[in-house]
Design a protein around this motif. Structure first.
Motif, PDB file in Angstrom:
ATOM      1  N   UNK A  75       0.850  -1.134  -0.144  1.00  0.00           N
ATOM      2  CA  UNK A  75       0.021  -0.031   0.048  1.00  0.00           C
ATOM      3  C   UNK A  75       0.874   1.120  -0.098  1.00  0.00           C
ATOM      4  N   UNK A  76       0.216   2.368  -0.639  1.00  0.00           N
ATOM      5  CA  UNK A  76       1.052   3.636  -0.404  1.00  0.00           C
ATOM      6  C   UNK A  76       0.149   4.767   0.304  1.00  0.00           C
ATOM      7  N   UNK A  77       0.801   5.574   0.745  1.00  0.00           N
ATOM      8  CA  UNK A  77      -0.150   6.309   1.755  1.00  0.00           C
ATOM      9  C   UNK A  77      -1.451   7.032   1.005  1.00  0.00           C
ATOM     10  N   UNK A  78      -1.333   7.599  -0.258  1.00  0.00           N
ATOM     11  CA  UNK A  78      -2.310   8.399  -1.122  1.00  0.00           C
ATOM     12  C   UNK A  78      -2.415   7.784  -2.433  1.00  0.00           C
ATOM     13  N   UNK A  79      -3.700   7.987  -2.818  1.00  0.00           N
ATOM     14  CA  UNK A  79      -3.938   7.631  -4.493  1.00  0.00           C
ATOM     15  C   UNK A  79      -2.930   8.363  -5.117  1.00  0.00           C
ATOM     16  N   UNK A  80      -2.435   7.801  -6.391  1.00  0.00           N
ATOM     17  CA  UNK A  80      -1.573   8.538  -7.235  1.00  0.00           C
ATOM     18  C   UNK A  80      -2.226   7.894  -8.924  1.00  0.00           C
ATOM     19  N   UNK A  81      -1.716   9.002  -9.567  1.00  0.00           N
ATOM     20  CA  UNK A  81      -2.441   8.738 -11.084  1.00  0.00           C
ATOM     21  C   UNK A  81      -1.685   7.325 -11.554  1.00  0.00           C
ATOM     22  N   UNK A  82      -2.469   6.390 -11.929  1.00  0.00           N
ATOM     23  CA  UNK A  82      -1.695   5.366 -12.565  1.00  0.00           C
ATOM     24  C   UNK A  82      -1.635   4.279 -11.571  1.00  0.00           C
ATOM     25  N   UNK A  83      -1.792   4.427 -10.279  1.00  0.00           N
ATOM     26  CA  UNK A  83      -1.436   3.373  -9.309  1.00  0.00           C
ATOM     27  C   UNK A  83      -2.508   2.648  -9.103  1.00  0.00           C
ATOM     28  N   UNK A  84      -2.420   1.289  -9.448  1.00  0.00           N
ATOM     29  CA  UNK A  84      -3.693   0.494  -9.201  1.00  0.00           C
ATOM     30  C   UNK A  84      -3.653  -0.511  -7.896  1.00  0.00           C
ATOM     31  N   UNK A  85      -2.803  -0.097  -7.278  1.00  0.00           N
ATOM     32  CA  UNK A  85      -2.888  -1.009  -5.861  1.00  0.00           C
ATOM     33  C   UNK A  85      -3.559  -0.416  -4.507  1.00  0.00           C
ATOM     34  N   UNK A  86      -3.319  -0.919  -3.737  1.00  0.00           N
ATOM     35  CA  UNK A  86      -3.678  -0.374  -2.221  1.00  0.00           C
ATOM     36  C   UNK A  86      -3.343   0.913  -1.979  1.00  0.00           C
ATOM     37  N   UNK A  87      -4.060   1.775  -1.228  1.00  0.00           N
ATOM     38  CA  UNK A  87      -3.938   2.931  -0.700  1.00  0.00           C
ATOM     39  C   UNK A  87      -4.012   3.228   0.728  1.00  0.00           C
ATOM     40  N   UNK A  88      -3.735   4.002   1.434  1.00  0.00           N
ATOM     41  CA  UNK A  88      -4.056   4.110   3.144  1.00  0.00           C
ATOM     42  C   UNK A  88      -2.634   3.731   3.800  1.00  0.00           C
ATOM     43  N   UNK A  89      -2.724   4.316   4.909  1.00  0.00           N
ATOM     44  CA  UNK A  89      -1.726   3.743   5.780  1.00  0.00           C
ATOM     45  C   UNK A  89      -2.109   2.400   6.491  1.00  0.00           C
ATOM     46  N   UNK A  90      -0.753   1.693   6.754  1.00  0.00           N
ATOM     47  CA  UNK A  90      -0.936   0.313   7.153  1.00  0.00           C
ATOM     48  C   UNK A  90      -2.029  -0.123   8.352  1.00  0.00           C
ATOM     49  N   UNK A  91      -2.011   1.042   9.198  1.00  0.00           N
ATOM     50  CA  UNK A  91      -2.989   0.958  10.351  1.00  0.00           C
ATOM     51  C   UNK A  91      -4.344   0.663   9.762  1.00  0.00           C
ATOM     52  N   UNK A  92      -4.909   1.145   8.559  1.00  0.00           N
ATOM     53  CA  UNK A  92      -6.030   1.211   7.974  1.00  0.00           C
ATOM     54  C   UNK A  92      -6.328  -0.242   7.510  1.00  0.00           C
ATOM     55  N   UNK A  93      -5.416  -0.815   6.930  1.00  0.00           N
ATOM     56  CA  UNK A  93      -5.192  -2.361   6.344  1.00  0.00           C
ATOM     57  C   UNK A  93      -5.236  -3.338   7.777  1.00  0.00           C
ATOM     58  N   UNK A  94      -4.802  -2.976   8.838  1.00  0.00           N
ATOM     59  CA  UNK A  94      -4.338  -3.598   9.719  1.00  0.00           C
ATOM     60  C   UNK A  94      -5.998  -3.807  10.531  1.00  0.00           C
ATOM     61  N   UNK A  95      -6.689  -2.584  10.597  1.00  0.00           N
ATOM     62  CA  UNK A  95      -8.031  -2.766  11.325  1.00  0.00           C
ATOM     63  C   UNK A  95      -9.133  -3.439  10.435  1.00  0.00           C
ATOM     64  N   UNK A  96      -8.748  -3.637   9.262  1.00  0.00           N
ATOM     65  CA  UNK A  96      -9.590  -4.627   8.243  1.00  0.00           C
ATOM     66  C   UNK A  96      -9.412  -6.191   8.302  1.00  0.00           C
ATOM     67  N   UNK A  97      -8.219  -6.458   9.225  1.00  0.00           N
ATOM     68  CA  UNK A  97      -8.074  -7.882   9.202  1.00  0.00           C
ATOM     69  C   UNK A  97      -9.307  -8.800   9.870  1.00  0.00           C
ATOM     70  N   UNK A  98      -9.358  -9.861   9.175  1.00  0.00           N
ATOM     71  CA  UNK A  98     -10.472 -10.999   9.788  1.00  0.00           C
ATOM     72  C   UNK A  98      -9.540 -11.944  10.439  1.00  0.00           C
ATOM     73  N   UNK A  99      -9.830 -11.962  11.595  1.00  0.00           N
ATOM     74  CA  UNK A  99      -8.683 -12.993  12.459  1.00  0.00           C
ATOM     75  C   UNK A  99      -9.637 -13.891  13.144  1.00  0.00           C
ATOM     76  N   UNK A 100     -10.031 -14.960  12.772  1.00  0.00           N
ATOM     77  CA  UNK A 100     -10.907 -15.988  13.343  1.00  0.00           C
ATOM     78  C   UNK A 100     -10.125 -16.705  14.639  1.00  0.00           C
ATOM     79  N   UNK A 101      -8.911 -16.941  14.528  1.00  0.00           N
ATOM     80  CA  UNK A 101      -8.280 -17.715  15.567  1.00  0.00           C
ATOM     81  C   UNK A 101      -7.170 -16.798  16.320  1.00  0.00           C
ATOM     82  N   UNK A 102      -7.557 -15.872  17.232  1.00  0.00           N
ATOM     83  CA  UNK A 102      -6.805 -14.706  17.602  1.00  0.00           C
ATOM     84  C   UNK A 102      -5.514 -15.514  18.420  1.00  0.00           C
ATOM     85  N   UNK A 103      -5.601 -16.765  19.155  1.00  0.00           N
ATOM     86  CA  UNK A 103      -4.897 -17.081  20.037  1.00  0.00           C
ATOM     87  C   UNK A 103      -3.320 -17.766  19.266  1.00  0.00           C
ATOM     88  N   UNK A 104      -3.930 -18.107  18.064  1.00  0.00           N
ATOM     89  CA  UNK A 104      -2.768 -18.569  16.999  1.00  0.00           C
ATOM     90  C   UNK A 104      -1.903 -17.713  16.184  1.00  0.00           C
TER      91      UNK A 104
END
Length: 262
Positions: free
Chosen positions: A162-191
């Motif tokens: 991911x990169x911090x902000x959208x760019x012309x021609x960039x087709x990948x993820x944007x946003x800070x890593x913390x935003x993507x961490x918050x979206x994690x689906x973690x069914x087995x926290x203990x492992x």
């Protein structure tokens, strides 16, 4: 090897990632482990601690950012020249700690360099972990390191580049890593195991997001980037409270690292 002595290592290859980020492939003159660092010196310029980004049978990779007088001297070097190296110093990321677990790595900017060897290890040994997720953030598409490695990792690993902000021609993820961490689906926290490396603010707020998901500090490992001048606990430059980062670190479990405040 004598920890006080420098030894010449010939530069075999130089890869330019950005205008200020190069990887120097030098002769592997010592046995090293992922997460350790060495002291690199150039006569008349000085000495600087550098994380070992990767290593092979005959080569060691040092990913260096041009940020001052000493690194100016290093960047003046060419293939065939020598760098003076002493070490290695510090502890390492113990891969076996994560065997059989769901491993998440979160890196910010050049924080990817100290864990590149760990990623490559699990890329070659995916059978040793249950799953792998890398969330790696950069300021812009021009700041991305190890682009060829990302292409390889994406073939069989779950990668969020991911990169911090959208760019012309960039087709990948944007946003800070913390935003993507918050979206994690973690069914087995203990492992779950987490390794996070990057600037202090990034690690602080990533730790907060991981806590919100229910991940305990005991499940998280970090690497501290400090001014480690001697590497052997004598100069005190890296000391936080009673902890010498060069000796006890730079890799710490987060239940200790979160309490190390200057």
């Amino acid at each position: 090897m004598n920890p006080y002595m420098t030894y010449p290592a010939k530069i075999k290859k130089i890869v330019k990632h950005t205008d200020i980020d190069y990887t120097f492939f030098v002769e592997k003159i010592m046995e090293v482990k992922g997460g350790q660092f060495v002291q690199v010196s150039v006569p008349k310029f000085g000495e600087v601690p550098i994380s070992i980004s990767d290593f092979h049978d005959e080569l060691m990779e040092l990913t260096i950012r041009k940020v001052g007088h000493v690194t100016d001297g290093i960047f003046n070097k060419e293939v065939g020249d020598f760098l003076q190296i002493r070490g290695p110093y510090g502890n390492n990321f113990q891969s076996e700690v994560h065997f059989g677990r769901d491993l998440i790595m979160v890196t910010g900017g050049t924080g990817l360099a100290p864990v590149k060897s760990v990623i490559n290890y699990f890329h070659r040994n995916l059978d040793k972990i249950n799953s792998f997720k890398l969330i790696s953030g950069f300021k812009s598409s021009q700041d991305i390191l190890f682009k060829d490695s990302f292409k390889e990792w994406e073939k069989n690993m779950d990668i969020c580049l991911t990169i911090d902000r959208p760019e012309e021609g960039w087709r990948g993820n944007t946003g800070f890593v913390t935003e993507h961490v918050a979206k994690l689906n973690l069914p087995n926290i203990e492992n779950i195991s987490v390794i996070m490396v990057g600037p202090p603010p990034m690690m602080k707020f990533t730790g907060i997001e991981l806590s919100k998901l229910g991940i305990k500090d005991e499940q998280i490992w970090v690497s501290f980037e400090r001014k480690m001048s001697c590497g052997i606990g004598k100069c005190g430059h890296c000391k936080i409270d009673e902890t010498y980062v060069c000796l006890e670190g730079p890799v710490f479990r987060y239940d200790k690292a979160s309490k190390l405040i200057d």
